[in-house]
Design an enzyme around this catalytic site. Structure first.
Site, PDB file in Angstrom:
ATOM      1  N   ASP A 216       0.861  -1.185   0.000  1.00 49.17           N
ATOM      2  CA  ASP A 216       0.000   0.000   0.000  1.00 49.17           C
ATOM      3  C   ASP A 216       0.895   1.232   0.000  1.00 49.17           C
ATOM      4  OD1 ASP A 216      -2.266  -1.550   0.121  1.00 49.17           O
ATOM      5  OD2 ASP A 216      -2.529  -1.364   2.280  1.00 49.17           O
TER       6      ASP A 216
ATOM      7  N   ASP B 118     -13.273  -4.430  -2.754  1.00 50.88           N
ATOM      8  CA  ASP B 118     -13.191  -4.284  -1.299  1.00 50.88           C
ATOM      9  C   ASP B 118     -14.519  -4.739  -0.710  1.00 50.88           C
ATOM     10  OD1 ASP B 118     -10.666  -3.239  -1.626  1.00 50.88           O
ATOM     11  OD2 ASP B 118     -11.327  -1.154  -1.557  1.00 50.88           O
TER      12      ASP B 118
END
Length: 255
Positions: free
Chosen positions: A11, A130
């Site tokens: 990330d 997600d």
């Protein structure tokens, strides 16, 4: 038997690699290029870079670090975050990315999946989903999850969206199981099983890996790849040892 892939997720926020828990409270993990090089040298099969702020802030991914990563590693890598057009994707691929992944922009403009697949081939187009499991067990697709302030339910159910993105031309799906993210107690096998059942393209599990057995449990369902971050960044699991363990369990793994 197709070779199973072990994937590290990095990330990226403000030019650094970070990691949170359940998509919150991100901590600094280090330099993008150094970590990419480390993984490339230590047996990881593939890297995924998520610019977690790009979509939420409506920014573009920095082409500079993408280009630097390409010069420093010799394994495939995928880039995600704020890719809203064929031009965005073309630039990232031209700078060395092997695949591009779209998430929130695909929810806003589903035709983007089809346009990217036509322009660059389905093998280049990954859709990240997600998925949040509510207290009643309903699976909901969230978007703009890179920032707690912007994260919200998209209005779509996970299983509906999985079917839809395949029809639109997704070449691969990464299922990010939000409830499991960073907590290291295993992938949500029930959710994985439900998604795998309707998946005709390669499926990558993300969220929950804490020990080697968790990877094995997920792969036994038939999925193509398992993605992890915390356990690799914190060196809680050695990548080469993990691969030997999985191979000894009868899986097809690249050592």
């Amino acid at each position: 038997m197709l070779t199973k892939r072990i994937i590290a997720c990095l990330d990226v926020k403000d030019g650094r690699v970070v990691k949170g828990t359940q998509f919150k409270n991100h901590k600094d993990m280090g330099d993008i290029i150094e970590l990419a090089r480390y993984y490339s040298q230590n047996g990881i099969d593939e890297l995924v870079f998520y610019d977690i702020a790009a979509s939420a802030r409506k920014e573009r991914i920095s082409r500079e670090w993408v280009s630097e990563v390409a010069k420093n590693i010799n394994i495939p890598f995928c880039v995600a975050g704020g890719i809203k057009s064929e031009e965005d994707a073309a630039e990232l691929l031209a700078n060395g990315a092997d695949k591009i992944s779209i998430n929130s922009p695909a929810l806003n403009d589903p035709s983007l999946i089809t346009r990217l697949a036509k322009s660059f081939g389905v093998q280049c187009v990954v859709v990240g989903i997600d998925s949040f499991k509510d207290e009643n067990g309903n699976l909901k697709v969230f978007q703009y999850t890179g920032d707690e302030k912007t994260s919200k339910h998209s209005g779509k159910s996970t299983l509906e969206w999985v079917k839809e993105v395949q029809d639109l031309g997704a070449g691969e799906i990464v299922l990010n199981m939000m409830n499991q993210d960073g907590v290291k107690n295993g992938y949500d096998l029930e959710q994985l099983k439900a998604v795998y059942k309707i998946c005709k393209v390669p499926l990558i599990a993300s969220g929950g890996a804490g020990k080697m057995e968790h990877f094995l449990e997920a792969f036994k369902l038939g999925i193509d790849g398992a993605l992890a971050a915390s356990v690799f960044h914190q060196k809680l699991i050695d990548i080469k040892e993990l691969k030997i363990y999985l191979k000894n369990q009868g899986l097809s793994i690249r050592i």
